[in-house]
Design an enzyme around this catalytic site. Structure first.
Site, PDB file in Angstrom:
ATOM      1  N   PHE A 184      34.667  34.783  34.193  1.00  0.00           N
ATOM      2  CA  PHE A 184      34.834  36.224  34.319  1.00  0.00           C
ATOM      3  C   PHE A 184      35.773  36.542  35.494  1.00  0.00           C
ATOM      4  O   PHE A 184      35.616  36.007  36.580  1.00  0.00           O
ATOM      5  CB  PHE A 184      33.482  36.898  34.526  1.00  0.00           C
ATOM      6  CG  PHE A 184      33.600  38.388  34.743  1.00  0.00           C
ATOM      7  CD1 PHE A 184      34.080  39.213  33.728  1.00  0.00           C
ATOM      8  CD2 PHE A 184      33.275  38.959  35.965  1.00  0.00           C
ATOM      9  CE1 PHE A 184      34.226  40.573  33.917  1.00  0.00           C
ATOM     10  CE2 PHE A 184      33.408  40.333  36.164  1.00  0.00           C
ATOM     11  CZ  PHE A 184      33.891  41.133  35.142  1.00  0.00           C
ATOM     12  N   GLN A 185      36.739  37.398  35.250  1.00  0.00           N
ATOM     13  CA  GLN A 185      37.734  37.793  36.250  1.00  0.00           C
ATOM     14  C   GLN A 185      38.467  36.597  36.866  1.00  0.00           C
ATOM     15  O   GLN A 185      38.789  36.584  38.038  1.00  0.00           O
ATOM     16  CB  GLN A 185      37.113  38.677  37.337  1.00  0.00           C
ATOM     17  CG  GLN A 185      36.733  40.054  36.790  1.00  0.00           C
ATOM     18  CD  GLN A 185      36.475  41.087  37.861  1.00  0.00           C
ATOM     19  OE1 GLN A 185      36.078  40.764  38.966  1.00  0.00           O
ATOM     20  NE2 GLN A 185      36.705  42.350  37.532  1.00  0.00           N
ATOM     21  N   MET A 210      68.045  58.701  36.948  1.00  0.00           N
ATOM     22  CA  MET A 210      69.061  57.650  36.933  1.00  0.00           C
ATOM     23  C   MET A 210      69.337  57.172  35.512  1.00  0.00           C
ATOM     24  O   MET A 210      70.491  57.001  35.115  1.00  0.00           O
ATOM     25  CB  MET A 210      68.627  56.486  37.830  1.00  0.00           C
ATOM     26  CG  MET A 210      69.724  55.463  38.075  1.00  0.00           C
ATOM     27  SD  MET A 210      71.235  56.182  38.759  1.00  0.00           S
ATOM     28  CE  MET A 210      71.033  55.832  40.510  1.00  0.00           C
ATOM     29  N   GLU A 228      45.643  48.072  43.429  1.00  0.00           N
ATOM     30  CA  GLU A 228      46.098  46.900  44.176  1.00  0.00           C
ATOM     31  C   GLU A 228      47.624  46.832  44.342  1.00  0.00           C
ATOM     32  O   GLU A 228      48.118  46.332  45.343  1.00  0.00           O
ATOM     33  CB  GLU A 228      45.610  45.609  43.521  1.00  0.00           C
ATOM     34  CG  GLU A 228      44.109  45.381  43.661  1.00  0.00           C
ATOM     35  CD  GLU A 228      43.318  45.972  42.509  1.00  0.00           C
ATOM     36  OE1 GLU A 228      43.900  46.760  41.727  1.00  0.00           O
ATOM     37  OE2 GLU A 228      42.123  45.663  42.391  1.00  0.00           O
ATOM     38  N   LYS A 277      35.373  31.537  45.577  1.00  0.00           N
ATOM     39  CA  LYS A 277      34.116  32.082  46.083  1.00  0.00           C
ATOM     40  C   LYS A 277      33.346  31.068  46.936  1.00  0.00           C
ATOM     41  O   LYS A 277      32.850  31.386  48.007  1.00  0.00           O
ATOM     42  CB  LYS A 277      33.265  32.492  44.874  1.00  0.00           C
ATOM     43  CG  LYS A 277      32.005  33.219  45.224  1.00  0.00           C
ATOM     44  CD  LYS A 277      31.272  33.621  43.953  1.00  0.00           C
ATOM     45  CE  LYS A 277      30.018  34.401  44.322  1.00  0.00           C
ATOM     46  NZ  LYS A 277      29.295  34.850  43.133  1.00  0.00           N
TER      47      LYS A 277
END
Lengths: 167, 594
Positions: free
Chosen positions: B132-133, B491, B70, B182
């Site tokens: 959940f999630q 760097m 993602e 949802k």
């Protein structure tokens, strides 16, 4: 310096934490915060008193204006607005001191709202100066508990535009 | 009887007043994206998004790309937005799908990039229950989005999405997040929109104040040694033609920030290249000598100014920016102008008269000859990263749009690539996100199929996101990775070299993948080169091979980026050339602030 911000925001969930978060993120301490409904139910007024350098305080005002849910931000000068705070304080008051304390309370226009054998609970309101003086006056007796609303404020209506603020 | 008739006639009238037909939340999302002109959605699925995903299968107007992580969805959306100027879109599920976006959203916020991120959320009845999630993504992204929404009712969905796109693309652009529970997606709601978005409390000022514009023109006319300092805001505002016009008419040299690269042609006789920590010495010295600094869409970032109290001390400051909070934040402006960079400069240019500044021009020319941007490339030495970039620039030039990761290679790309048009250089500036460039290049390739998307990468950054080769191969996106491989985090190693007595701690990769085999494992192509003579033929092979390609260029790990203004130091403390021994003995051996 101390600055009073009067902030009108959309009455949405999370706006208060968004506004307060902006102060936190820049590491500024909020001295007091008071929020409540206005004449328009979709709008909430938040009054914040913060301490900082002058340019930082201006920067905060600009950042606040950038928030989508913030409608208006006013940086209020002391003599351009009426400011009030409500204080509830429980003072240690043995019988011997009680009448003295009540007399003092009367002098400030404070009201006695509860009394026990050794305490007196007072309710007082006023501007910044009055509240400070009052608390100082009772400090010697011992303040066992205190709650303050934080300052709320409204600009004076009809102030001429050329009115120079004093502080 | 009469009553009954009356009732009947009432019901008969009602159909003319029919409420608009309710449609599902998922359908509203799809139609809204269509209406906003979205062509690509970078997404990763989750159970909550099933109803929306189903629509991508049934319809073809919007292409959904299945990315592999993602964070890269956000970077791809950013790459798309940075290359096209349009809003980039990503769509991920709740919980980890949402939290994985955070780095990309922060990157977009720091660089003012318009993206809209849609995240799934558990049903409104479950919000706050540690379902959940579930993650409070609206709370988490509050300080890194321009605005964000948790949509609570399907009826609000269409208007919220319209606002989200409006906020993302107007004013100072930025990321907006829309959290979609949802039940809001499953339920039915109105698809009704106001004709014009009108948001109380959000009215960006685009037109500069005429009095301020007048003062700008007067200051330019009076100035003997003016300097234009151009930032990313100039590119967002499409202000480049006006900048060229102003610079040429009033003979003003131009320097740009990392994000401003491309806003003014690098090879223009008035161009001083990039300024700041790794800017050209002549650009930095010009900031010390100028008497008027005209900042356009730039924010006096610490990587530009160094010690801000010693930055451009002789100059009067004009600051043109659409964001009032950017003005006066780091450096007080003598002439602040709030407005859109292009609109303001159009007005300024109307007032500007042709001017010549032969002395200032000569001085700049002398600085340029005295402190040129160079590097050494001895015979038989390993490939120098700078020469690889020069070769790339000469071989592909304006046929390419360049993205970069973050680190030494990024600075060299900004210094040595010859940029000719805006949006040609796409890089993570404010946040400095390693792993930005490769996914961003995928977004670029989709936004600009007429150009070649090339990611000038370091191996440290590329290893953070290399799973996205799979995405590029799946959709046959011809993105090229020009990998400057020094097997170290260059760097940080450079700072250890200069400020930590060459104690190289935790920077060298003792194990690195074989990038050619890696490309092949994913179904892409690759080649490794170690000899200078192979650089140009290999570049040709890279651009002529269809599909994704990794060109693994093995470069000298000891090469350092110069010039360098040590962090927190003033411009006058700039280390112009590699003279490591001297530096270590001198005052600069102290560890800088940040």
């Amino acid at each position: 310096m101390r600055q009073v911000y009067s902030i009108l925001v959309n009455n949405h969930a999370g706006v208060l934490s968004h506004v307060a978060g902006l102060f936190t993120r820049r590491g500024y301490n909020i001295e007091s915060i008071a929020a409540g409904p206005t004449e328009d139910t979709t709008i909430t007024r938040i009054v914040i008193v913060a301490i900082g350098e002058e340019n930082e305080l201006d920067q905060i005002a600009k950042q606040l204006r950038k928030l989508y849910d913030v409608r208006e931000v006013e940086q209020i000068s002391y003599n351009q607005a009426v400011t009030r705070e409500l204080v509830l304080a429980t003072i240690k008051a043995p019988i011997t001191k009680r009448s003295e304390i009540i007399q003092l309370a009367n002098a400030f226009g404070a009201q006695v709202i509860n009394m026990t054998d050794d305490t007196v609970t007072l309710e007082a309101s006023g501007n910044d100066h009055k509240v400070r003086t009052l608390l100082k006056a009772f400090e010697g007796y011992g303040i066992s508990q205190m709650a303050r609303t934080g300052m709320i404020s409204l600009p004076y209506d009809g102030m001429p535009e050329d009115w120079e603020p004093i502080a | 009887m009469a009553v009954a008739t009356k009732a009947k006639s009432q019901t008969a009238k009602q159909p003319t007043k029919l409420k608009p037909q309710k449609i599902s939340g998922a359908e509203i999302v799809y139609r809204s994206l269509e209406r906003e002109g979205v062509k690509y959605v970078f997404g990763h699925p989750g159970a909550i998004l099933l109803t929306v995903l189903d629509l991508f299968l049934k319809r073809s107007k919007i292409k959904h790309l299945l990315i592999r992580h993602e964070q890269c969805a956000a970077h791809m959306a950013e790459g798309y937005a940075r290359a096209s100027g349009e809003v980039g879109v990503c769509l991920t599920t709740s919980g980890p799908g949402a939290t994985n976006l955070i780095t990309g959203i922060t990157d977009a916020y720091m660089d003012s990039i318009p993206i809209v991120c849609f995240t799934g959320q558990v049903a409104t009845s479950m919000v706050g229950n540690d379902a959940f999630q579930e993650a409070d993504i609206v709370g988490m992204t509050r300080t890194i989005t321009k605005h964000n929404y948790l949509v609570k009712s399907t009826d609000d969905l269409a208007e919220t999405i319209q606002e989200a796109f409006y906020i993302a693309r107007t004013g100072r652009p930025g990321p907006v997040l829309v959290d979609l529970p949802k039940d809001v997606l499953l339920g039915d709601g109105d698809y009704q929109l106001p004709e014009k978005v009108d948001l109380r409390g959000y009215k960006p000022t685009t037109k500069g104040h005429p009095r301020q514009i007048q003062r700008v023109a007067e200051a330019i006319e009076k100035s003997k040694q003016p300097l234009l300092y151009v930032g990313g805001g100039a590119i967002h505002a499409e202000a480049h033609p006006e900048i060229v016009k102003l610079a040429e008419t009033a003979e003003i040299p131009v320097t740009y920030t990392l994000l401003g690269a491309g806003a003014f042609p690098s090879a223009h006789e008035l161009s001083l290249g990039m300024l700041g920590m790794h800017g050209t010495a002549y650009a930095n010295y010009a900031t010390m000598e100028c008497d008027l600094l005209i900042a356009v869409g730039a924010r006096f970032d610490d990587r530009v100014t160094g010690k801000v109290s010693e930055f451009a001390t002789r100059a009067k400051i004009i600051h043109i920016d659409i964001d009032p909070t950017a003005i006066g934040k780091n450096k007080t402006a003598d002439i602040p102008v709030v407005g859109d960079a292009r609109q303001v400069l159009v007005e300024v240019n109307k007032l500007i008269k042709p001017q010549e500044r032969p002395l200032w021009k000569k001085r700049i020319q002398n600085l340029r000859t005295e402190y040129p941007l160079t590097f050494d490339s001895p015979e038989g030495a390993p490939i120098k990263p700078q020469e690889a970039i020069v070769a790339l620039s000469e071989e592909v030039g304006d046929k390419a749009i360049i993205t970069t990761e973050v680190g030494q290679h990024q600075m060299w790309a900004a210094q040595f690539y010859n940029f000719t048009f805006p949006r040609q250089f796409i890089s993570s500036g404010g946040l400095g996100t390693m792993g930005f460039g490769f996914p961003a290049a995928i977004g670029v390739a989709l936004a600009r199929p007429d150009k070649l998307a090339i990611d000038i990468a370091g191996d440290g950054s590329f290893q953070m996101v290399m799973q996205e080769i799979a995405t590029a191969v799946q959709y046959d996106i011809p993105v090229k990775v020009f990998l400057l491989n020094n097997a170290t985090l260059g760097m940080v190693r450079q700072w250890q070299d200069l400020f930590m007595d060459r104690r190289f701690s935790e920077v060298d990769f003792e194990s690195s993948p074989d990038y050619v085999k890696l490309a092949e494992a994913f179904g892409a192509s690759g080649r490794r080169i170690v000899d200078k003579d192979d650089i140009r033929p290999a570049i040709q092979e890279m651009i002529n091979t269809p599909g994704p390609f990794i060109l693994d260029v093995i470069v000298d790990p000891d090469e350092l980026v110069f010039p360098m203004v040590p962090a927190g130091g003033a411009t006058k403390d700039m280390i112009v050339r590699d003279s490591r021994k001297k530096i270590l003995q001198g005052k600069l051996s102290a560890l800088p602030d940040n």
